[in-house]
Motif scaffolding. Sequence first.
Motif, PDB file in Angstrom:
ATOM      1  N   VAL A  19       0.857  -1.185   0.000  1.00 51.43           N
ATOM      2  CA  VAL A  19       0.000   0.000   0.000  1.00 51.43           C
ATOM      3  C   VAL A  19       0.894   1.236   0.000  1.00 51.43           C
ATOM      4  O   VAL A  19       2.091   1.157   0.307  1.00 51.43           O
ATOM      5  CB  VAL A  19      -0.948   0.040   1.227  1.00 51.43           C
ATOM      6  N   TYR A  20       0.311   2.371  -0.347  1.00 53.06           N
ATOM      7  CA  TYR A  20       1.067   3.622  -0.286  1.00 53.06           C
ATOM      8  C   TYR A  20       1.502   3.864   1.163  1.00 53.06           C
ATOM      9  O   TYR A  20       0.715   3.644   2.095  1.00 53.06           O
ATOM     10  CB  TYR A  20       0.199   4.779  -0.781  1.00 53.06           C
ATOM     11  N   ASP A  23      -0.908   4.494   4.275  1.00 54.01           N
ATOM     12  CA  ASP A  23      -2.304   4.105   4.032  1.00 54.01           C
ATOM     13  C   ASP A  23      -2.688   2.904   4.898  1.00 54.01           C
ATOM     14  O   ASP A  23      -1.815   2.184   5.384  1.00 54.01           O
ATOM     15  CB  ASP A  23      -2.502   3.747   2.556  1.00 54.01           C
ATOM     16  N   GLY A  47      -8.117   0.239   2.639  1.00 54.75           N
ATOM     17  CA  GLY A  47      -8.339   1.656   2.411  1.00 54.75           C
ATOM     18  C   GLY A  47      -8.929   1.892   1.037  1.00 54.75           C
ATOM     19  O   GLY A  47      -8.892   1.024   0.156  1.00 54.75           O
ATOM     20  N   GLN A  49      -7.741   3.556  -1.220  1.00 57.73           N
ATOM     21  CA  GLN A  49      -6.667   3.621  -2.208  1.00 57.73           C
ATOM     22  C   GLN A  49      -5.870   2.316  -2.275  1.00 57.73           C
ATOM     23  O   GLN A  49      -4.730   2.295  -2.745  1.00 57.73           O
ATOM     24  CB  GLN A  49      -5.719   4.777  -1.853  1.00 57.73           C
ATOM     25  N   SER A  50      -6.455   1.223  -1.846  1.00 58.95           N
ATOM     26  CA  SER A  50      -5.743  -0.049  -1.812  1.00 58.95           C
ATOM     27  C   SER A  50      -5.686  -0.707  -3.182  1.00 58.95           C
ATOM     28  O   SER A  50      -6.661  -0.675  -3.943  1.00 58.95           O
ATOM     29  CB  SER A  50      -6.427  -1.014  -0.828  1.00 58.95           C
ATOM     30  N   ASP A  55      -8.698   7.277  -8.275  1.00 60.76           N
ATOM     31  CA  ASP A  55      -8.807   8.500  -7.475  1.00 60.76           C
ATOM     32  C   ASP A  55      -9.878   9.384  -8.076  1.00 60.76           C
ATOM     33  O   ASP A  55      -9.901   9.601  -9.295  1.00 60.76           O
ATOM     34  CB  ASP A  55      -7.499   9.297  -7.499  1.00 60.76           C
ATOM     35  N   HIS A  59     -10.059  13.399  -3.792  1.00 59.24           N
ATOM     36  CA  HIS A  59      -8.858  12.837  -3.162  1.00 59.24           C
ATOM     37  C   HIS A  59      -7.871  13.927  -2.765  1.00 59.24           C
ATOM     38  O   HIS A  59      -7.158  13.791  -1.758  1.00 59.24           O
ATOM     39  CB  HIS A  59      -8.204  11.852  -4.135  1.00 59.24           C
ATOM     40  N   ASN A 154       1.931   5.550  -8.283  1.00 58.41           N
ATOM     41  CA  ASN A 154       1.606   6.969  -8.155  1.00 58.41           C
ATOM     42  C   ASN A 154       1.918   7.671  -9.476  1.00 58.41           C
ATOM     43  O   ASN A 154       2.887   7.315 -10.148  1.00 58.41           O
ATOM     44  CB  ASN A 154       2.499   7.539  -7.039  1.00 58.41           C
TER      45      ASN A 154
END
Length: 248
Positions: A19-20, A23, A47, A49-50, A55, A59, A154
């Motif tokens: 994950v980021y 997060d 999350g 964003q998983s 996005d 966000h 990203n």
Amino acid sequence: MTAPVLHDLTHQVTTAMPVYPGDPEVSLHPALTTATAGVNVLSVHLGSQSGTHVDAPYHVDVTWPTLDGLPLERFTGPAVVADLRALPARTAVTADQLAPALALVVPGTVLLLATGWPRFWGTGRYLAHPYLTPEAARAIVAAGVRTVGVDALNVDPTPDPGPGDPAVAALLAGLADDHDPAPAPEPELAAHRILLGAEGGGVICENLTDLTVLLEAQARQKPITVSLFPLRLAAADGAPVRAVASIG
């Protein structure tokens, strides 16, 4: 007529998946089982964003549209793939490097960025992906693209979170031997803000799997359609997706 071939572009959701940094961690475990309750039911903690996810503009700005405020057309369309696989770690992608792909887009096109970084999934190297410069992001928006996908963590540079963060200790173990320079300083999430803040609201999909098969299909002039439909989370900043490409 030959039926289109479907390709899954989604990372499998698993416990402790990458994950980021910072997060929520992903955890899957049985909540009910046939042995005790007569049915199997999985408890899922993750999350928004998983894994492979999209996005929404919300966000990065609370005044911008949430996920449920975007039209469904934002999550599907004909795809054009930019081949960035030759770029080294932490390379800033320029507008000139995207020009061949942007010359092929039409209204409603989904632009996919193929960095080759899925080969580093689950290692510290995954954090050291290429990223869009603000100028490249502005060129994407100027070309009329409102949906961008990338096979990396990203569209902006991902900073090294430092060894004090236990949530990313396993990832950082892989960075020690890479000797990659830190990302050049940029305005915070500059590419996100440009792409998501486009007129009508933009969408970004991150953590796609290997896009090589799409580049090969594109080279053969095969039509490609991509679907990135997210979970219908209320008032969300984003959500996991099942990303699928249809070729032919």
